[in-house]
Design a protein around this motif. Sequence first.
Motif, PDB file in Angstrom:
ATOM      1  N   LEU A 301      43.675  -6.944  30.285  1.00  0.00           N
ATOM      2  CA  LEU A 301      44.705  -6.317  29.957  1.00  0.00           C
ATOM      3  C   LEU A 301      44.736  -5.511  31.432  1.00  0.00           C
ATOM      4  O   LEU A 301      43.211  -4.563  31.810  1.00  0.00           O
ATOM      5  CB  LEU A 301      44.164  -5.203  28.852  1.00  0.00           C
ATOM      6  N   LYS A 302      45.553  -5.185  32.410  1.00  0.00           N
ATOM      7  CA  LYS A 302      45.393  -4.418  33.616  1.00  0.00           C
ATOM      8  C   LYS A 302      45.495  -2.837  32.770  1.00  0.00           C
ATOM      9  O   LYS A 302      46.107  -2.368  31.974  1.00  0.00           O
ATOM     10  CB  LYS A 302      46.414  -4.588  34.393  1.00  0.00           C
ATOM     11  N   SER A 303      44.608  -2.143  34.027  1.00  0.00           N
ATOM     12  CA  SER A 303      44.763  -0.711  33.628  1.00  0.00           C
ATOM     13  C   SER A 303      46.357  -0.185  33.514  1.00  0.00           C
ATOM     14  O   SER A 303      45.991   1.088  32.835  1.00  0.00           O
ATOM     15  CB  SER A 303      43.350   0.052  34.876  1.00  0.00           C
ATOM     16  N   ASP A 304      46.688  -0.333  34.083  1.00  0.00           N
ATOM     17  CA  ASP A 304      47.529   0.788  33.536  1.00  0.00           C
ATOM     18  C   ASP A 304      48.798  -0.360  33.119  1.00  0.00           C
ATOM     19  O   ASP A 304      49.825   0.949  32.550  1.00  0.00           O
ATOM     20  CB  ASP A 304      49.245   1.160  35.286  1.00  0.00           C
ATOM     21  N   GLN A 305      48.718  -1.318  32.265  1.00  0.00           N
ATOM     22  CA  GLN A 305      49.144  -2.096  31.271  1.00  0.00           C
ATOM     23  C   GLN A 305      49.052  -0.819  30.128  1.00  0.00           C
ATOM     24  O   GLN A 305      49.342  -1.158  28.983  1.00  0.00           O
ATOM     25  CB  GLN A 305      48.834  -3.641  31.393  1.00  0.00           C
ATOM     26  N   MET A 306      47.635  -0.654  29.700  1.00  0.00           N
ATOM     27  CA  MET A 306      46.823   0.228  28.767  1.00  0.00           C
ATOM     28  C   MET A 306      48.276   1.825  27.869  1.00  0.00           C
ATOM     29  O   MET A 306      48.244   1.184  27.032  1.00  0.00           O
ATOM     30  CB  MET A 306      45.860   1.245  29.154  1.00  0.00           C
ATOM     31  N   GLN A 307      49.459   1.889  28.945  1.00  0.00           N
ATOM     32  CA  GLN A 307      50.167   2.675  28.310  1.00  0.00           C
ATOM     33  C   GLN A 307      50.915   1.555  27.444  1.00  0.00           C
ATOM     34  O   GLN A 307      51.701   2.542  26.882  1.00  0.00           O
ATOM     35  CB  GLN A 307      51.000   3.098  29.420  1.00  0.00           C
ATOM     36  N   VAL A 308      51.584   1.100  27.117  1.00  0.00           N
ATOM     37  CA  VAL A 308      52.327  -0.058  26.970  1.00  0.00           C
ATOM     38  C   VAL A 308      51.813   0.218  24.560  1.00  0.00           C
ATOM     39  O   VAL A 308      53.142  -0.189  24.055  1.00  0.00           O
ATOM     40  CB  VAL A 308      52.096  -1.669  26.959  1.00  0.00           C
ATOM     41  N   PHE A 309      50.799   0.737  24.733  1.00  0.00           N
ATOM     42  CA  PHE A 309      50.337   0.891  23.778  1.00  0.00           C
ATOM     43  C   PHE A 309      52.054   1.677  22.970  1.00  0.00           C
ATOM     44  O   PHE A 309      51.739   1.380  21.661  1.00  0.00           O
ATOM     45  CB  PHE A 309      49.530   0.320  23.140  1.00  0.00           C
ATOM     46  N   ASN A 310      51.527   2.964  23.182  1.00  0.00           N
ATOM     47  CA  ASN A 310      52.280   3.853  23.197  1.00  0.00           C
ATOM     48  C   ASN A 310      53.582   3.718  22.607  1.00  0.00           C
ATOM     49  O   ASN A 310      53.924   4.259  21.145  1.00  0.00           O
ATOM     50  CB  ASN A 310      52.447   5.124  24.039  1.00  0.00           C
ATOM     51  N   ALA A 311      54.606   3.045  22.998  1.00  0.00           N
ATOM     52  CA  ALA A 311      55.562   2.948  22.513  1.00  0.00           C
ATOM     53  C   ALA A 311      56.100   1.526  22.212  1.00  0.00           C
ATOM     54  O   ALA A 311      56.530   1.232  21.054  1.00  0.00           O
ATOM     55  CB  ALA A 311      56.606   2.252  23.716  1.00  0.00           C
ATOM     56  N   LEU A 312      54.647   0.446  21.832  1.00  0.00           N
ATOM     57  CA  LEU A 312      55.274  -0.415  20.882  1.00  0.00           C
ATOM     58  C   LEU A 312      54.504   0.008  19.894  1.00  0.00           C
ATOM     59  O   LEU A 312      55.050  -0.960  19.176  1.00  0.00           O
ATOM     60  CB  LEU A 312      53.774  -1.668  21.071  1.00  0.00           C
ATOM     61  N   LEU A 313      53.161   0.779  19.726  1.00  0.00           N
ATOM     62  CA  LEU A 313      53.111   1.162  17.936  1.00  0.00           C
ATOM     63  C   LEU A 313      54.138   2.036  17.550  1.00  0.00           C
ATOM     64  O   LEU A 313      54.325   2.377  16.315  1.00  0.00           O
ATOM     65  CB  LEU A 313      51.892   1.843  18.533  1.00  0.00           C
ATOM     66  N   ILE A 314      55.762   2.607  18.618  1.00  0.00           N
ATOM     67  CA  ILE A 314      56.068   2.940  17.982  1.00  0.00           C
ATOM     68  C   ILE A 314      57.287   2.553  17.370  1.00  0.00           C
ATOM     69  O   ILE A 314      57.579   2.518  16.205  1.00  0.00           O
ATOM     70  CB  ILE A 314      57.051   4.447  19.187  1.00  0.00           C
ATOM     71  N   ILE A 315      57.850   1.808  18.002  1.00  0.00           N
ATOM     72  CA  ILE A 315      58.927  -0.003  17.432  1.00  0.00           C
ATOM     73  C   ILE A 315      58.202  -0.342  16.044  1.00  0.00           C
ATOM     74  O   ILE A 315      58.786  -0.745  14.960  1.00  0.00           O
ATOM     75  CB  ILE A 315      58.734  -0.926  18.236  1.00  0.00           C
TER      76      ILE A 315
END
Length: 340
Positions: A301-315
């Motif tokens: 998991l790349k350091s800047d990919q960490m931000q994906v979890f916010n939108a993913l958890l919302i969905i």
Amino acid sequence: MSGIDGKEPGKLPRHIFFILGNEFCERFSFYGMRTILALYFRDEYNISEDHATAVTSTFVMLAYIFPLMGGYVADAHWGKYKTILYLSMIYCLGNVVGSFFAVPSINGGNMGGAIISLILIAIGTGGIKPCVSAFGGDQLKQGDDRLLARFFSLFYLCINGGSVLSTFLTPVLRADIHCLGKNSCFPLAFGVPALLFVVALIIFVAGRKQYTHVPPQGSVLATVYKVTRYALKNKRPDHKHWLDSAHDQFDAQTVADVKALMGVLRMFLPIPVFWALFDCQASRWVFQAELMNGDIGGWELKSDQMQVFNALLIILLVPIFDSFIYPNIPFLRHHLKRMS
């Protein structure tokens, strides 16, 4: 003016999907470029993490200040369609400028071009932010709450769907593709979101002949400003509420509405603190993630990919809360009420 009477009863009008497609592509573009922004400034311009954080945070701040401008211009002068169209052109230009100056041989280590692109993008994304969802609501018949709820559910899904895809993909383009003699490819990582915004603009314009256009009817911001300014200048001690002084100039309903707004604003006073911390995920959290082990079962998991979890958890969580948790827990069901 195009109407909405030709749509099938109980279904969203076909042209509303131009607005949804536009939102998906625009959010892909915005979150895609924001995801890699802090690393871009640190690595490409050799500035400190503190400086890169300051640049990223200032950009995000501007992106959330300009909605005030966009909302005012749409309500008082241009209307929603023209505001979205004109500011999207500025937005598009900012993306192109940013991609162009991401090429090292062009920027020459000077951040000027990148800063100009961020200002243009902030004006564009901020300016259209209050208009797109409202413009979508204009396409539906007044009082059709079921269709309105369905539209906003799809709209929110498009926001987070675009965010998930771009937040996952742009770090891959940045790190896994090598170009121009470097071990990264920021021009491509910025170029793909720029291309998606061009697509967003084309999709939006494609539906222009079918949209319902509600003419500007005056800015609520201007009305609130006039009421509060008059009340403060003519404040009288015998009034129960300081806004009551505005009754001399404005009707009772307008003054009551401004009072209700002031009551709601008190509840939002702590919110800036939350967002100041939340938006560190695009800067400080990325730098923190670089110091951590990103290995997940053999996948990095790349350091800047960490931000994906916010939108993913919302969905994932919004349907669960809407369909199961809120309807089936009496305490929550009875306490979900309007704030004013």
